[in-house]
Design a protein around this motif. Structure first.
Motif, PDB file in Angstrom:
ATOM      1  N   SER A 221       0.816  -1.214   0.000  1.00  0.00           N
ATOM      2  CA  SER A 221       0.000   0.000   0.000  1.00  0.00           C
ATOM      3  C   SER A 221       0.855   1.271   0.000  1.00  0.00           C
ATOM      4  O   SER A 221       1.792   1.392   0.777  1.00  0.00           O
ATOM      5  CB  SER A 221      -0.918  -0.003   1.223  1.00  0.00           C
ATOM      6  OG  SER A 221      -1.591   1.236   1.282  1.00  0.00           O
ATOM      7  N   SER A 228      -5.939   0.615   4.789  1.00  0.00           N
ATOM      8  CA  SER A 228      -5.701   0.623   3.348  1.00  0.00           C
ATOM      9  C   SER A 228      -6.708  -0.269   2.640  1.00  0.00           C
ATOM     10  O   SER A 228      -7.043  -1.340   3.136  1.00  0.00           O
ATOM     11  CB  SER A 228      -4.295   0.086   3.050  1.00  0.00           C
ATOM     12  OG  SER A 228      -3.343   1.050   3.344  1.00  0.00           O
ATOM     13  N   VAL A 268      -5.851   9.197  -8.941  1.00  0.00           N
ATOM     14  CA  VAL A 268      -6.109   8.351  -7.772  1.00  0.00           C
ATOM     15  C   VAL A 268      -7.261   7.413  -8.149  1.00  0.00           C
ATOM     16  O   VAL A 268      -8.180   7.813  -8.865  1.00  0.00           O
ATOM     17  CB  VAL A 268      -6.493   9.208  -6.541  1.00  0.00           C
ATOM     18  CG1 VAL A 268      -6.986   8.335  -5.391  1.00  0.00           C
ATOM     19  CG2 VAL A 268      -5.305  10.053  -6.101  1.00  0.00           C
ATOM     20  N   VAL A 269      -7.152   6.150  -7.691  1.00  0.00           N
ATOM     21  CA  VAL A 269      -8.196   5.175  -8.018  1.00  0.00           C
ATOM     22  C   VAL A 269      -9.238   5.140  -6.893  1.00  0.00           C
ATOM     23  O   VAL A 269      -8.886   5.100  -5.715  1.00  0.00           O
ATOM     24  CB  VAL A 269      -7.594   3.762  -8.200  1.00  0.00           C
ATOM     25  CG1 VAL A 269      -8.676   2.773  -8.611  1.00  0.00           C
ATOM     26  CG2 VAL A 269      -6.470   3.783  -9.217  1.00  0.00           C
ATOM     27  N   TYR A 270     -10.505   5.160  -7.286  1.00  0.00           N
ATOM     28  CA  TYR A 270     -11.594   5.082  -6.318  1.00  0.00           C
ATOM     29  C   TYR A 270     -12.542   3.953  -6.705  1.00  0.00           C
ATOM     30  O   TYR A 270     -12.643   3.585  -7.873  1.00  0.00           O
ATOM     31  CB  TYR A 270     -12.412   6.377  -6.304  1.00  0.00           C
ATOM     32  CG  TYR A 270     -11.643   7.592  -5.877  1.00  0.00           C
ATOM     33  CD1 TYR A 270     -11.558   7.938  -4.533  1.00  0.00           C
ATOM     34  CD2 TYR A 270     -11.014   8.394  -6.823  1.00  0.00           C
ATOM     35  CE1 TYR A 270     -10.853   9.063  -4.138  1.00  0.00           C
ATOM     36  CE2 TYR A 270     -10.300   9.517  -6.442  1.00  0.00           C
ATOM     37  CZ  TYR A 270     -10.225   9.854  -5.106  1.00  0.00           C
ATOM     38  OH  TYR A 270      -9.530  10.955  -4.712  1.00  0.00           O
ATOM     39  N   ARG A 279     -11.249   5.575  -1.721  1.00  0.00           N
ATOM     40  CA  ARG A 279      -9.932   5.410  -2.329  1.00  0.00           C
ATOM     41  C   ARG A 279      -9.446   3.954  -2.270  1.00  0.00           C
ATOM     42  O   ARG A 279      -9.634   3.270  -1.268  1.00  0.00           O
ATOM     43  CB  ARG A 279      -8.924   6.310  -1.610  1.00  0.00           C
ATOM     44  CG  ARG A 279      -7.562   6.255  -2.242  1.00  0.00           C
ATOM     45  CD  ARG A 279      -6.635   7.315  -1.733  1.00  0.00           C
ATOM     46  NE  ARG A 279      -5.315   7.036  -2.280  1.00  0.00           N
ATOM     47  CZ  ARG A 279      -4.317   7.877  -2.279  1.00  0.00           C
ATOM     48  NH1 ARG A 279      -4.476   9.070  -1.752  1.00  0.00           N
ATOM     49  NH2 ARG A 279      -3.163   7.542  -2.799  1.00  0.00           N
ATOM     50  N   VAL A 280      -8.816   3.499  -3.353  1.00  0.00           N
ATOM     51  CA  VAL A 280      -8.278   2.139  -3.439  1.00  0.00           C
ATOM     52  C   VAL A 280      -6.752   2.211  -3.453  1.00  0.00           C
ATOM     53  O   VAL A 280      -6.164   3.013  -4.184  1.00  0.00           O
ATOM     54  CB  VAL A 280      -8.779   1.447  -4.727  1.00  0.00           C
ATOM     55  CG1 VAL A 280      -8.066   0.119  -4.943  1.00  0.00           C
ATOM     56  CG2 VAL A 280     -10.286   1.237  -4.661  1.00  0.00           C
ATOM     57  N   ASP A 281      -6.088   1.368  -2.627  1.00  0.00           N
ATOM     58  CA  ASP A 281      -4.634   1.437  -2.504  1.00  0.00           C
ATOM     59  C   ASP A 281      -3.892   0.304  -3.214  1.00  0.00           C
ATOM     60  O   ASP A 281      -2.830   0.517  -3.778  1.00  0.00           O
ATOM     61  CB  ASP A 281      -4.246   1.410  -1.020  1.00  0.00           C
ATOM     62  CG  ASP A 281      -4.867   2.558  -0.260  1.00  0.00           C
ATOM     63  OD1 ASP A 281      -4.420   3.692  -0.499  1.00  0.00           O
ATOM     64  OD2 ASP A 281      -5.816   2.341   0.512  1.00  0.00           O
ATOM     65  N   ILE A 283      -4.381  -3.211  -5.763  1.00  0.00           N
ATOM     66  CA  ILE A 283      -5.258  -4.017  -6.608  1.00  0.00           C
ATOM     67  C   ILE A 283      -4.578  -5.343  -6.917  1.00  0.00           C
ATOM     68  O   ILE A 283      -3.528  -5.377  -7.560  1.00  0.00           O
ATOM     69  CB  ILE A 283      -5.594  -3.285  -7.930  1.00  0.00           C
ATOM     70  CG1 ILE A 283      -6.254  -1.939  -7.624  1.00  0.00           C
ATOM     71  CG2 ILE A 283      -6.496  -4.149  -8.798  1.00  0.00           C
ATOM     72  CD1 ILE A 283      -6.541  -1.110  -8.869  1.00  0.00           C
ATOM     73  N   TYR A 312      -0.966   4.238 -11.328  1.00  0.00           N
ATOM     74  CA  TYR A 312       0.097   3.307 -10.930  1.00  0.00           C
ATOM     75  C   TYR A 312       1.462   3.992 -11.077  1.00  0.00           C
ATOM     76  O   TYR A 312       2.301   3.948 -10.184  1.00  0.00           O
ATOM     77  CB  TYR A 312      -0.002   2.053 -11.805  1.00  0.00           C
ATOM     78  CG  TYR A 312       1.038   1.003 -11.508  1.00  0.00           C
ATOM     79  CD1 TYR A 312       1.056   0.349 -10.271  1.00  0.00           C
ATOM     80  CD2 TYR A 312       1.987   0.629 -12.460  1.00  0.00           C
ATOM     81  CE1 TYR A 312       1.998  -0.627 -10.002  1.00  0.00           C
ATOM     82  CE2 TYR A 312       2.931  -0.344 -12.201  1.00  0.00           C
ATOM     83  CZ  TYR A 312       2.936  -0.977 -10.963  1.00  0.00           C
ATOM     84  OH  TYR A 312       3.874  -1.939 -10.693  1.00  0.00           O
ATOM     85  N   ASN A 316       0.255   6.026  -6.794  1.00  0.00           N
ATOM     86  CA  ASN A 316      -0.919   6.163  -5.937  1.00  0.00           C
ATOM     87  C   ASN A 316      -1.678   4.858  -5.728  1.00  0.00           C
ATOM     88  O   ASN A 316      -2.609   4.798  -4.935  1.00  0.00           O
ATOM     89  CB  ASN A 316      -1.879   7.199  -6.524  1.00  0.00           C
ATOM     90  CG  ASN A 316      -1.301   8.591  -6.407  1.00  0.00           C
ATOM     91  OD1 ASN A 316      -0.476   8.843  -5.514  1.00  0.00           O
ATOM     92  ND2 ASN A 316      -1.709   9.481  -7.292  1.00  0.00           N
ATOM     93  N   VAL A 317      -1.287   3.841  -6.481  1.00  0.00           N
ATOM     94  CA  VAL A 317      -1.943   2.551  -6.325  1.00  0.00           C
ATOM     95  C   VAL A 317      -0.913   1.475  -6.653  1.00  0.00           C
ATOM     96  O   VAL A 317      -0.015   1.710  -7.483  1.00  0.00           O
ATOM     97  CB  VAL A 317      -3.197   2.441  -7.221  1.00  0.00           C
ATOM     98  CG1 VAL A 317      -2.817   2.333  -8.691  1.00  0.00           C
ATOM     99  CG2 VAL A 317      -4.077   1.264  -6.838  1.00  0.00           C
TER     100      VAL A 317
END
Lengths: 489, 318
Positions: A221, A228, A268-270, A279-281, A283, A312, A316-317
């Protein structure tokens, strides 16, 4: 352990192949002795009852996979055979060491080819071979990935060569390998079907896999917050491994998301929740590179998330496995893994690989073309048993068709001698008797950047068709529970 | 919780509820009508088809509304999106996409039920009559409720199931009363037989026959049946009870205190509930039952849409 009245096993013979259970007719290897004693006295009707119970339990749980070859995408049960594949801990320890060495080397290779490319500059692996890999991703060059890990999850296929009794590496799967859910479910069903057998054997447990995977994902994360958000990205219900995706998400207690559940805003991924965007940390993605992000890879992808690679790149992810891993499990690169192990680790490979002919090398090509009926030919970028020629069992027309394909695109093919795989007794329900069926073994390796964790055993796949050497579920294969027995036998 | 998952849970409940309601109505109507063979097919079977909202489709697929055809159409027909089997197919599909979020027991129960129902042979069942099949559907739906209640954490996901169940039931009860009432009034005014068999059937189909007698100690009167099914505060299939459930579910999702509302779905639900609480059945009948029920059905549809807009398909901007 020898029995004169072999009950269920009467009439059984493994033929010319290495038999995992018996060293001679009626005489079980020491690690199979207690099981043989148990099964030898079991009436066929009793065995049949247990088998039906196991099948029903798979059906009710909906443990199915989807086959596409019939054009309809039918849900099918993954056949399960009740006779377990057993290995003693001593033999497993060597396999484990060999796999760990291999995973670390593959990870170093990926760091290198997307970084300084020393292995190319030192002329150990030709640049042309690397750059011509279909799954090499230029987009990944120079990108620093979280904790330097590429190969978070690897499934490495092993086979035992009947000629020598030795385990060989057949192929590496370092993109999005599947099958671990069957390992866990097979064990669950097996303990319910044959509880008494587990009381008499010390079988090493496998069910810590989801916890270990979850631990590794959490370390990736980009944020330090304890909450997270980790998600598993699936292509959706129509994917052949959908059962596994939902199984793992449930076991790890993380959200199972599809591309349409995610959006990228301000790099940023949500994910879209009932209470708004969250928010997604990290995947854990089970979507192929090609479909991850239509803005970066295939623009016609409906499964991915536009802008994901941008997020990425911005750090941020985190993604696992890392995009671009396909360069390491290309079947032509496979021939060079022993070189990698020597180059990066300065060690000799513990596990040998199968001799491999690269069709884009003229000396190899002529050998391949004159020996097609004795070889297996594989397309370098495929998996799942697709795009393959089994020389000895192929019709002449099929061989000629492959010859054309190889000549048209030599880089796309490799050839190997046929490995006579070992067999394990398996129940042939049509003939109602035990018969030797060929098996392979796919252990699942998790890498956290420091150490490799492998759940003891892995998925034993079995070719249920008499004489068949192809174990893939898409090609009519089944599976067995795999037991690593503690201590010496 | 992901919007997509909430959406799937909501519809999972609605599909199973719809299948159960269809089975109940089919079962009870079938056996009640056996005793009224002097009536032409159309008179007997049209109400149940309009209740299911699929009259037009039926006319396209069949020539005559015989008992056999109606049963086949409502239970098995793959071209009827509301047939019991189609509802279960969609419910299972929904459950499969969210099986990581429902309990293992729920999935196995629903999956097992799906296979059990799939083994019924439509030919054989239509010949034998709907009781066996419908009984299995109703029991299966109840068991799924029970399994869900006992194994799923009662978090917001559970509340979406609860709202789905309640909304589906409320709407189906409203349709049931509306159709039967219109139909029986029409029969009365035309001088045809006026007996209370069909009202008995209505009560039985929502499992309220015994409860009616305990409550009223009197013969069956249409106005009282309507009162029981619209305004009763305790019967689990009365509209008022279902709307109370909807309100409780919606409030739990948004964590809203009683007496206030957090969104349009809650405001509308609260408004409907207040009217149900303070109305008397004679007022409703004086104002016209049909208009009243049509208004309710329209409102339930609106609430369903507003729930979707609030939680499932809102415009996403970070």
């Amino acid at each position: 352990m020898c029995l004169s009245d072999r009950g269920l096993f009467s009439g059984y013979t493994a033929g010319p192949f290495y038999d995992e259970m018996f060293h001679s007719p009626g005489c079980a290897r020491s690690h199979y002795a207690r099981l043989f004693e148990k099964l030898g006295v079991m009436a066929p009707t009793q065995f049949e009852d247990r088998r039906k119970h196991a099948d029903l339990s798979f059906l009710l749980q909906g443990i199915t996979f989807t086959v596409y070859s019939d054009g309809r995408g039918t849900e099918r049960l993954f056949p399960f055979d009740l006779i377990p594949r057993i290995l003693p801990q001593s033999e497993w320890a060597r396999i484990e060491a060999g796999l760990s060495q291999r995973v670390v080397a593959l990870n170093l290779f990926l760091q290198d080819v997307y970084g300084k490319q020393l292995i190319i500059k030192d002329r150990k692996i030709p640049a042309s071979l690397v750059y011509s890999c279909r799954h090499f991703r230029r987009e990944m060059i120079g990108l620093e990935v979280p904790r330097g890990i590429y190969t978070h999850v690897c499934g490495i296929d092993l086979v035992r060569d009947s000629a020598t009794g030795e385990f060989l590496v057949l192929e590496d799967n370092v993109r999005t390998p599947s099958g671990i859910s069957y390992v866990l479910e097979n064990r669950l069903v097996m303990t319910r079907t044959f509880p008494e057998a587990f009381q008499e054997h010390e079988v090493l447990p496998v069910n810590h896999y989801p916890a270990e995977l979850s631990r590794i994902l959490r370390t990736l994360s980009p944020r330090t917050e304890p909450d997270s958000q980790i998600v598993l990205l699936t292509p959706g219900i129509h994917n052949s491994a959908y059962f596994e995706h939902s199984f793992l998400a449930q076991q790890m207690g993380i959200e199972l998301v599809e591309g349409r559940d995610l959006i990228v805003d301000g790099v940023v991924v949500y994910m879209k929740t009932i209470y708004g965007l969250k928010r997604v940390d990290v995947i854990y993605r089970r979507v192929d590179d090609d479909f991850l992000d239509p803005l970066c890879f295939r623009s016609d992808s409906m499964l991915g998330v536009p802008g994901l690679m941008g997020a990425y790149r911005a750090g941020n992810v985190a993604l696992a496995n890392t995009p671009g891993n396909g360069v390491a499990d290309d079947k032509a690169i496979y021939a060079h893994v022993p070189t990698m192990i020597r180059y990066y680790l300065d060690q000799d490979p513990t596990l040998r690989t199968v001799d491999t002919y690269l069709c884009d090398r003229t000396d190899h090509l002529s050998h391949v073309l004159s020996n097609l009926p004795n070889l297996v030919v594989k397309s370098v970028g495929e998996s799942g048993g697709y795009g393959m020629l089994m020389g000895p069992s192929a019709a002449r027309a099929e061989i000629e068709a492959f010859r054309e394909k190889i000549l048209a695109e030599p880089r796309n093919y490799i050839a190997q001698p046929i490995v006579p795989l070992s067999v394990v007794p398996s129940y042939d329900s049509a003939a109602q008797c035990m018969a030797g069926r060929h098996v392979d073994l796919r252990p699942y390796c998790l890498y956290d950047g420091q150490k490799v964790t492998i759940v003891p055993g892995g998925l034993t796949r079995v070719a249920l068709e008499p004489g068949s050497l192809v174990v893939n579920s898409s090609q009519g294969g089944g599976s067995k529970d795999t037991w690593i027995l503690r201590g010496e036998c | 919780m992901l919007s997509r998952i909430a959406d799937s849970l909501f519809w999972l409940a609605r599909y199973i509820g719809r299948a159960e309601d269809t089975a109940r109505i089919l079962d009870v109507t079938f056996y009640t009508l056996l005793e009224q063979i002097q009536q032409p097919h159309g008179v007997r079977w049209d109400p149940i088809l309009s209740m299911a909202g699929e009259e037009t489709l039926f006319r396209q697929l069949y020539t005559e509304p015989t008992a056999h055809n109606v049963f086949e159409f409502l239970a098995f027909n793959a071209n009827n999106p509301s047939s019991i089997m189609q509802c279960f197919t969609k419910a299972r599909e929904n459950a499969r996409t969210i099986r990581d979020r429902i309990s293992r027991e729920m999935w196995e129960d629903l999956n097992g039920l799906y296979f059990t129902l799939g083994r019924f042979d439509p030919q054989e069942e239509t010949a034998a009559g709907p009781h066996r099949f419908c009984g299995r559907v109703i029991f299966g739906s109840h068991r799924f409720h029970g399994v869900s209640d006992a194994t799923l954490p009662h978090d917001e996901g559970w509340e979406f199931l609860r709202v789905g169940w309640a909304l589906e039931r409320a709407e189906m009860t409203a349709r049931l009363i509306d159709v039967q009432y219109r139909n029986l009034l029409a029969l009365n005014s035309s001088g045809a037989i006026a007996d209370n068999h069909q009202w008995m059937a209505v009560l039985k189909s929502v499992g309220a026959y015994e409860a009616y007698h305990r409550q009223y100690h009197s013969p069956i009167e249409p106005a009282r049946v309507a009162e029981m099914l619209i305004l009763n505060s305790q019967h689990p299939r009365s509209i008022r009870y279902c709307v109370t459930e909807m309100q409780a579910g919606l409030r739990a999702i948004s964590n809203t205190a009683p007496g206030s509302y957090a969104n349009e779905a809650e405001r509308l639900t609260g408004k409907v509930l207040e009217r149900l609480r303070y109305s008397r059945i004679d007022e409703i009948l004086d104002d016209g039952l049909h208009a009243y029920l049509t208004g309710l059905i329209h409102m339930f549809n609106t609430i369903g849409e507003v729930i979707a807009r609030t939680y499932f398909y809102y415009a996403a901007v970070a």
